[in-house]
Scaffold this active site. Structure first.
Site, PDB file in Angstrom:
ATOM      1  CB  SER A   1      -0.883   0.002   1.252  1.00 20.70           C
ATOM      2  OG  SER A   1      -1.515   1.250   1.438  1.00 20.70           O
TER       3      SER A   1
ATOM      4  CE1 TYR B   1      -4.135  -1.807   5.235  1.00 13.28           C
ATOM      5  CE2 TYR B   1      -3.048   0.235   4.601  1.00 13.28           C
ATOM      6  CZ  TYR B   1      -3.747  -0.909   4.258  1.00 13.28           C
ATOM      7  OH  TYR B   1      -4.057  -1.150   2.946  1.00 13.28           O
TER       8      TYR B   1
ATOM      9  CE  LYS C   1      -1.950  -3.919   3.220  1.00 17.96           C
ATOM     10  NZ  LYS C   1      -2.236  -5.160   2.456  1.00 17.96           N
TER      11      LYS C   1
END
Length: 248
Positions: A142, A155, A159
């Site tokens: 991401s 997160y 990623k």
């Protein structure tokens, strides 16, 4: 359009959103698809769409954070089709919070779903790919893993970890004809982003040079290229699909 005829592709988290778009795109190019989702019926519904469009495959409901379920899923695919040529580690989710408010469980949960699942699935497919001396693995990273994002320490960490996993695996398996790459989507229109207030979206757009939100098909096209023979000399790379949001 790259031809994926006779290729067997396993896409995790393909019951909806980006994962389903990838599954449909690879099926359109001739691949046989193993759909996967943790939600009961989601993988089956995605496979029904693939079959309605003229493709075929196998649906497996499994929790990809559980090693035993991952091994069983890969075994089912190999038993059904004799091989796995393509793995797309797409399964993932978010639990956003500021670090001072984020619980240890929220942090650990995201590492399990987003990162550990990719490690487990990659580990499981490595042996059948090595036997065939062919494989394509694509990990879904991401823009948040490249640049960080407020409220996403869990997160962004997961990623960024996908990029490390990609590069380490690419070095390990290159001699066996297996490539490992990552795709890093930016702001993509999905069910999650559909719930965002319009004013927040308008604040984000000026940071995207192309001036628009991406579509799930934009990500699917990038994955389709990386799993094709046209990308046979590309490994250990991160392809950003973000309208220019992150430029390195």
């Amino acid at each position: 359009m790259a031809d994926l005829t006779d290729r067997i592709a396993l896409i995790t988290g393909s019951g909806q959103g980006i994962g389903k778009a990838i599954a449909l795109e690879l099926a359109k190019r001739g691949a046989t698809i193993v759909t996967n989702d943790i939600q009961a019926g989601a993988a089956d519904a995605a496979l029904e769409e693939i079959r309605a469009a003229g493709g075929d495959g196998l649906a497996v409901t499994a929790d990809v954070t559980d090693g035993a379920q991952v091994e069983a899923m890969v075994k089912a695919a190999v038993d059904a089709f004799g091989q796995i040529d393509i793995l797309v580690n797409n399964a993932g989710t978010t639990r956003d919070n500021l670090i001072m408010r984020m619980s240890e469980e929220e942090f650990d949960f995201i590492q399990r779903v987003n990162l550990k699942s990719a490690w487990l699935c990659s580990k499981a497919v490595t042996r059948p790919m090595m036997r065939k001396k062919y494989g394509r693995i694509v990990n879904m990273s991401s823009a948040s893993g490249l640049m960080g994002q407020v409220g996403q320490t869990n997160y962004s960490t997961s990623k960024a970890g996908m990029i490390g996993l990609t590069k380490a695996m690419a070095r390990e398996v290159a001699s066996r004809g297996i490539t490992v790459n990552a795709v890093a989507p930016g702001f993509i229109k999905t069910a999650l982003t559909d719930n965002m207030p319009q004013d927040i979206i308008e604040q984000l757009l000026p940071f995207i040079p192309l001036g628009r939100v991406g579509q799930i098909e934009d990500v699917a096209y990038a994955v389709a290229f990386l799993v094709s023979d046209q990308a046979s000399y590309i490994t250990g790379q991160v392809l950003s699909v973000d309208g220019g949001l992150v430029m390195r």
